[in-house]
Design a protein around this motif. Structure first.
Motif, mmCIF file in Angstrom:
data_model
loop_
_atom_site.group_PDB
_atom_site.id
_atom_site.type_symbol
_atom_site.label_atom_id
_atom_site.label_comp_id
_atom_site.label_asym_id
_atom_site.label_seq_id
_atom_site.Cartn_x
_atom_site.Cartn_y
_atom_site.Cartn_z
ATOM 1 N N ARG A 1 -53.287 -15.972 2.120
ATOM 2 C CA ARG A 1 -52.922 -15.264 0.883
ATOM 3 C C ARG A 1 -53.627 -15.887 -0.312
ATOM 4 O O ARG A 1 -54.171 -15.184 -1.179
ATOM 5 N N THR A 2 -53.638 -17.220 -0.376
ATOM 6 C CA THR A 2 -54.302 -17.899 -1.483
ATOM 7 C C THR A 2 -55.804 -17.637 -1.465
ATOM 8 O O THR A 2 -56.437 -17.481 -2.516
ATOM 9 N N ALA A 3 -56.391 -17.583 -0.263
ATOM 10 C CA ALA A 3 -57.821 -17.295 -0.153
ATOM 11 C C ALA A 3 -58.129 -15.874 -0.618
ATOM 12 O O ALA A 3 -59.129 -15.641 -1.304
ATOM 13 N N VAL B 1 -60.576 -13.730 -4.282
ATOM 14 C CA VAL B 1 -61.574 -12.658 -4.332
ATOM 15 C C VAL B 1 -61.399 -11.886 -5.637
ATOM 16 O O VAL B 1 -60.278 -11.484 -5.980
ATOM 17 N N PRO B 2 -62.454 -11.672 -6.398
ATOM 18 C CA PRO B 2 -62.321 -10.984 -7.692
ATOM 19 C C PRO B 2 -61.670 -9.613 -7.566
ATOM 20 O O PRO B 2 -62.019 -8.822 -6.681
ATOM 21 N N SER C 1 -64.035 -13.602 3.081
ATOM 22 C CA SER C 1 -63.125 -14.718 3.372
ATOM 23 C C SER C 1 -63.352 -15.267 4.781
ATOM 24 O O SER C 1 -62.429 -15.806 5.391
ATOM 25 N N MET C 2 -64.564 -15.149 5.301
ATOM 26 C CA MET C 2 -64.842 -15.583 6.661
ATOM 27 C C MET C 2 -64.558 -17.066 6.911
ATOM 28 O O MET C 2 -64.113 -17.432 8.004
ATOM 29 N N ALA D 1 -56.262 -23.689 0.135
ATOM 30 C CA ALA D 1 -55.320 -24.665 -0.400
ATOM 31 C C ALA D 1 -55.380 -24.777 -1.907
ATOM 32 O O ALA D 1 -54.439 -25.264 -2.528
ATOM 33 N N ILE D 2 -56.490 -24.358 -2.517
ATOM 34 C CA ILE D 2 -56.655 -24.509 -3.964
ATOM 35 C C ILE D 2 -56.841 -23.140 -4.598
ATOM 36 O O ILE D 2 -57.723 -22.382 -4.190
ATOM 37 N N LYS D 3 -56.045 -22.837 -5.561
ATOM 38 C CA LYS D 3 -56.170 -21.552 -6.245
ATOM 39 C C LYS D 3 -57.123 -21.697 -7.415
ATOM 40 O O LYS D 3 -56.870 -22.478 -8.335
ATOM 41 N N GLY D 4 -58.235 -20.946 -7.322
ATOM 42 C CA GLY D 4 -59.232 -21.051 -8.391
ATOM 43 C C GLY D 4 -58.934 -20.135 -9.553
ATOM 44 O O GLY D 4 -58.142 -19.234 -9.473
#
Length: 293
Positions: A160-162, A166-167, A193-194, A290-293
């Motif tokens: 979900r975070t990944a 995505v823009p 998101s591969m 793991a990191i939300k950009g």
């Protein structure tokens, strides 16, 4: 021009290298011990105590006996079925859930996410889960090892975070061109998101390959046993007699020991061979999730 490094920095780097070398040895040697033991002469192996540096009297007899066991072959086939079918369902269900929960216009998104996270800390336990599987008519079927584990809450959060990274403009552009949500997910979000998809394949695949407890609980028919349950029987129940037919009574115990080691290698190597193909995605995929950009 190389900058001058202080004595303290050199000592620190040397200590790090030494520590990592020891860690590598401690991690790798147990596998090498099992490999050397499986290739060694059985009579020599039972006399050895302590560290084994090489296979003495190298022989493949233990591996021949392992692959002649029909339970090993059927366990391999069943495990491959569980890994392929289970991982495919896992990726599908996790992707659908992650996509829905990553969109901004989804109603009740936060309460749903709370309920999913809640299951990571509290669950019904083994007996209610068994009763549920039994009432669904899944006991003693392959579906008992696939459907109850269709989604992992932890992996759902990572994916979900990944997907949130995505823009949104890509989704909006696709929908302006007539794309629906399935098109956006399978043709835009997932290809972008591969790395995290590859990590999910590794996580789910290793889980299904190593899973044995669910099979022990739900499976009654021996023809449906996965490889790890066969391995458990050989190691814990010492059931190697079926592979020792034609071997003299005095030689059965030493040969039985090498068979145990050979079975461990046979059950471990295939999943180890999968990792190098996914290694380049591993660190990147975990960090994206793991990191939300």
């Amino acid at each position: 021009m190389m900058s001058h490094r202080s004595i303290g920095e050199r000592i620190f780097d040397g200590a790090n290298v030494f520590f990592m070398f020891l860690l590598s040895v401690v991690t790798l040697y147990p596998f090498l011990y099992v490999l050397f033991a499986s290739l060694s002469d059985p009579a020599w192996l039972v006399k050895v105590r302590g560290i084994i540096w090489y296979p003495e009297g190298a022989t493949l007899e233990a591996y021949k006996l392992v692959f002649q066991n029909p339970s090993i072959l059927s366990g391999y086939m069943n495990t491959i079925i569980y890994v392929v079918a289970g991982t495919s369902l896992n990726i599908l269900m996790t992707s659908l859930g992650a996509y829905a929960l990553s969109r901004q216009n989804v109603m009740w998104k936060n309460p749903i996410m709370f309920m999913i996270v809640f299951t990571m800390f509290f669950n019904g336990g083994l007996i209610p889960t068994y009763l549920l599987v039994e009432n669904m008519g899944l006991v003693d079927s392959r579906w008992a090892l696939i459907l109850p584990t269709a989604m992992s809450a932890y992996n759902l959060i990572i994916m979900r975070t990944a997907f949130q990274a995505v823009p949104v403009s890509l989704e909006e552009s696709a929908k302006l061109d007539g794309a629906n949500d399935f098109t956006v997910l399978f043709r835009i979000i997932m290809p972008l998101s591969m790395p995290v998809i590859a990590v999910m394949i590794l996580f789910y695949g290793v889980y299904h390959w190593n899973s044995w407890f669910q099979a022990l609980i739900y499976i009654r028919t021996r023809d449906l046993y996965p490889l790890q349950l066969i391995l458990r029987e050989i190691l814990i129940s010492n059931s190697t007699d079926s592979m020792l037919t034609g071997i003299g009574g005095g030689d059965k115990m030493p040969v039985g020991e090498t068979i145990k080691y050979a079975t461990i290698i046979v059950a471990t190597v295939p999943i180890l061979c999968l990792y190098p193909f996914l290694q380049k995605y591993f660190v990147k995929g975990v960090m994206i999730g793991a990191i939300k950009g």
